[in-house]
Design an enzyme around this catalytic site. Structure first.
Site, PDB file in Angstrom:
ATOM      1  CD  GLU A  53      54.963  93.332  40.189  1.00 39.64           C
ATOM      2  OE1 GLU A  53      55.402  94.398  40.661  1.00 39.64           O
ATOM      3  OE2 GLU A  53      55.672  92.308  40.015  1.00 39.64           O
ATOM      4  CG  PHE A 115      63.913 105.396  37.347  1.00 37.35           C
ATOM      5  CD1 PHE A 115      64.933 104.478  37.156  1.00 37.35           C
ATOM      6  CD2 PHE A 115      62.989 105.157  38.351  1.00 37.35           C
ATOM      7  CE1 PHE A 115      65.031 103.352  37.965  1.00 37.35           C
ATOM      8  CE2 PHE A 115      63.086 104.039  39.166  1.00 37.35           C
ATOM      9  CZ  PHE A 115      64.108 103.134  38.973  1.00 37.35           C
ATOM     10  CD  GLN A 116      60.774 101.503  37.814  1.00 40.65           C
ATOM     11  OE1 GLN A 116      59.853 102.074  38.378  1.00 40.65           O
ATOM     12  NE2 GLN A 116      61.240 100.328  38.240  1.00 40.65           N
ATOM     13  NE  ARG A 258      51.196  64.177  27.578  1.00 40.41           N
ATOM     14  CZ  ARG A 258      52.335  64.840  27.603  1.00 40.41           C
ATOM     15  NH1 ARG A 258      52.465  65.942  26.878  1.00 40.41           N
ATOM     16  NH2 ARG A 258      53.342  64.429  28.348  1.00 40.41           N
ATOM     17  CB  VAL A 387      50.153  74.023  34.018  1.00 42.99           C
ATOM     18  CG1 VAL A 387      50.592  73.454  32.672  1.00 42.99           C
ATOM     19  CG2 VAL A 387      48.871  74.834  33.863  1.00 42.99           C
ATOM     20  CG  PHE A 472      52.924  67.625  30.703  1.00 44.29           C
ATOM     21  CD1 PHE A 472      51.691  67.108  31.065  1.00 44.29           C
ATOM     22  CD2 PHE A 472      53.045  68.225  29.464  1.00 44.29           C
ATOM     23  CE1 PHE A 472      50.604  67.181  30.201  1.00 44.29           C
ATOM     24  CE2 PHE A 472      51.968  68.306  28.584  1.00 44.29           C
ATOM     25  CZ  PHE A 472      50.735  67.782  28.959  1.00 44.29           C
ATOM     26  CB  ILE A 473      58.706  68.783  29.465  1.00 41.30           C
ATOM     27  CG1 ILE A 473      57.851  69.992  29.860  1.00 41.30           C
ATOM     28  CG2 ILE A 473      59.561  69.114  28.252  1.00 41.30           C
ATOM     29  CD1 ILE A 473      56.746  70.335  28.871  1.00 41.30           C
ATOM     30  CD  GLU A 476      54.800  68.022  25.718  1.00 42.21           C
ATOM     31  OE1 GLU A 476      53.675  68.442  25.395  1.00 42.21           O
ATOM     32  OE2 GLU A 476      55.751  68.787  25.989  1.00 42.21           O
TER      33      GLU A 476
END
Length: 585
Positions: A53, A115-116, A258, A387, A472-473, A476
């Site tokens: 989803e 339920f749910q 950046r 990303v 990318f991290i 950083e």
């Protein structure tokens, strides 16, 4: 006896009246009445079965970004609804209209801990501009029509929760929509000529002015370029305006911070006047706070004035109207050494990028991959940019024009936006090329929806830049500085995974395999089939313009030499050198 219709079918006829072509989702028991309606209406409204989803909601948001029309996604009660949130927040943050249909247990089971079953409205209270639960079958199509209008007006997410049993109930078969009156038409305030003259006077009085141009200027490409040349003012773009101003235009300095160019960051650091034109800049708290400058904002949405910087002067109106009036009312400025120096700085940056792209030896690196993308991309291609490091690399290396479009999760910046963006691109514009450009980290979040590409015969060009690192991290963490931790990824053969899903997969590990791989991929695309190239690149960091060190007057000769050596940038000179060359005072 009056004619009747199932409430869920009446609801879908409202969607059709609003010219909605596709709905993304995944079937669930609490949504079966709508699934039945989708079956009934399948000749008029296409159901796109995604495998998660999140992908459906992201694709709906991408629909809205690409076309300006509302996107629609659904999820069943409980987990399906929760899974949609990521894509809905993307729509919220990028200010596009999306309708989310949420399943609920039958109304006779509500409040019985069924339920749910859970209270879904509170979950969507922050993301939604409209958030309602259907209380009667008769109200279902009416509420949907209202939700669409509010989503258009507020440029946000409308959520409608539907108890499953209501959809089966027969209600009067009468028109329920108000689509004959458009909801997405905005009347812009007229801009008085004297306000434009005031901005022109401020530009004339400034030493180092810049235009900060956003996607509000879309549709005024030629006029904006003419204005920059006429007034001798360089353009800095926001990320979402990539392609609005052609990358080939000498006055386009690219984006700042950046995911940026050297020239844009250098100019932003010394400007004494920023003229923001239809721009929403999420990094203003960093880039707008380095020093004092005057700030002018041209903005259609009056609620946004002053949100990023103290306002010295503002104009409430359409950016395109301002650009055209400024072009008409202004006198050509004399050739400006400042403008010439800015262009020379940007030209040198482009030459540096070209040098990196032109390397023909191993190891395989991202610049070489982007060179191939540019080679095969059509003049009206759509790029779904995921990303991560590809954000930086796409902004720098994609050579875009106004006919092309760039899709990404801009402000929310969720990984996994590439595949759903490319699916949306082919659904909305089936005749155009669609690229999904993603790192291995982002792609692995949504790679199950290669099956969606196969099921609906979508010839999407998937490119995975695989370096087994959240690069990318990693960058950083390097800049903090702190030890690297949690950023290593286990490698996978994404070409084999693609093959297992019915997609032609091609693995590239060496430069001399790259050209042939892209030729094979294009043959698949031209045959109407999706394809994936798994590019096994290094984890090299691109030159970090946000910590640029090319001016020995600001650091030291040794520091500059080390920086240039690390990033193979011996030829780069500071903006000050171009100021000296062109005699800028």
């Amino acid at each position: 006896m009056s004619k009747t219709i199932e409430a869920s079918v009446a609801m879908l006829k409202v969607l059709e009246a609003w010219d909605i072509k596709q709905v993304y989702g995944y079937a669930g028991g609490s949504f079966n009445s709508t699934m039945h309606a989708l079956d009934v209406e399948q000749a008029r409204l296409q159901y796109i079965q995604v495998r998660h989803e999140q992908v459906g909601a992201l694709a709906a948001a991408a629909d809205a970004k690409l076309t300006g029309k509302i996107g629609v996604a659904f999820g069943s009660a409980g987990p399906g609804a929760v899974n949609m949130l990521n894509g809905l927040y993307d729509a919220k943050e990028d200010h596009v209209p999306v309708l989310a249909l949420v399943g609920q247990v039958a109304h006779t089971n509500m409040n019985y801990d069924y339920f749910q079953e859970f209270a879904e409205e509170p979950m969507f209270s922050d993301v939604a501009v409209f958030n309602r639960t259907i209380m009667t079958p008769e109200s279902l199509p009416y509420v949907i029509d209202k939700a669409i209008r509010v989503a258009y007006k507020e440029k946000g997410v409308a959520v409608v929760t539907i108890p499953n049993d209501f959809g089966y109930v027969e209600i009067p078969d009468v028109p329920y929509d108000s689509a004959s009156v458009p909801a997405n038409v905005v009347t812009a305030p007229a801009i008085p000529a004297d306000q434009v003259q005031q901005v022109l006077a401020m530009i004339k009085a400034a030493k180092y002015p810049v235009f900060h141009v956003g996607q509000g200027s879309r549709g005024a490409t030629a006029a904006m370029m003419q204005l920059a040349d006429r007034l001798q003012v360089p353009i800095i773009i926001t990320g979402l305006a990539k392609g609005v101003i052609p990358d080939s235009f000498a006055g386009n300095m690219g984006s700042a911070y950046r995911a940026a160019s050297k020239a844009a960051d250098e100019l932003m650091a010394i400007t004494d006047l920023v003229v923001s034109i239809g721009a929403d800049y999420s990094f203003a708290q960093i880039m707008y706070t380095t020093h004092q400058f005057k700030y002018v904002q041209i903005e259609l949405d009056s609620s946004k004035f002053g949100r990023h910087h103290h306002l010295d002067y503002g104009i409430n109106g359409d950016a395109k109207d301002f650009i055209q009036q400024a072009l008409t009312l202004s006198e050509p400025a004399a050739p400006s050494p400042y403008y010439q120096a800015a262009q020379a700085d940007m030209h040198a940056w482009k030459q540096y990028l070209q040098k990196l792209s032109d390397r023909t030896t191993d190891p395989l690196e991202y610049e070489q991959v982007y060179r191939e993308i540019n080679r095969v991309a059509a003049a009206d291609a759509i790029f779904a940019m995921d990303v991560g490091d590809n954000t930086i690399n796409s902004f720098r290396f994609l050579q875009m024009n106004p006919k092309q479009k760039l899709l990404t999760s801009a402000l929310f910046a969720t990984m996994g936006a590439g595949v759903p963006g490319a699916i949306s691109a082919k659904m909305s514009y089936p005749e155009r090329q669609a690229f999904n450009i993603a790192g291995d980290g982002a792609f692995s979040m949504v790679m199950q929806d290669l099956l969606t590409e196969v099921k609906y015969h979508l010839p999407i060009f998937n490119i995975v830049t695989s370096n087994q690192t959240l690069n990318f991290i990693k960058s950083e963490q390097e800049d903090v500085p702190q030890p690297y931790f949690g950023i290593d990824l286990i490698g996978a053969d994404f070409a084999k995974i693609a093959e297992g899903m019915g997609v032609k997969g091609i693995k590239v590990t060496h430069f001399d395999e790259l050209h042939a791989a892209f030729e094979t991929a294009m043959a698949e695309i031209n045959a109407g089939r999706p394809v994936l190239i798994d590019c096994k690149i290094t984890a090299k960091r691109g030159l970090p313009v946000e910590i640029l060190d090319v001016d020995p007057a600001k650091t030291s000769a040794a520091s500059v030499a080390a920086f240039k050596h690390q990033y193979d940038a011996e030829e780069l000179q500071p903006l000050a050198a171009y100021f000296e060359e062109f005699g800028v005072k």
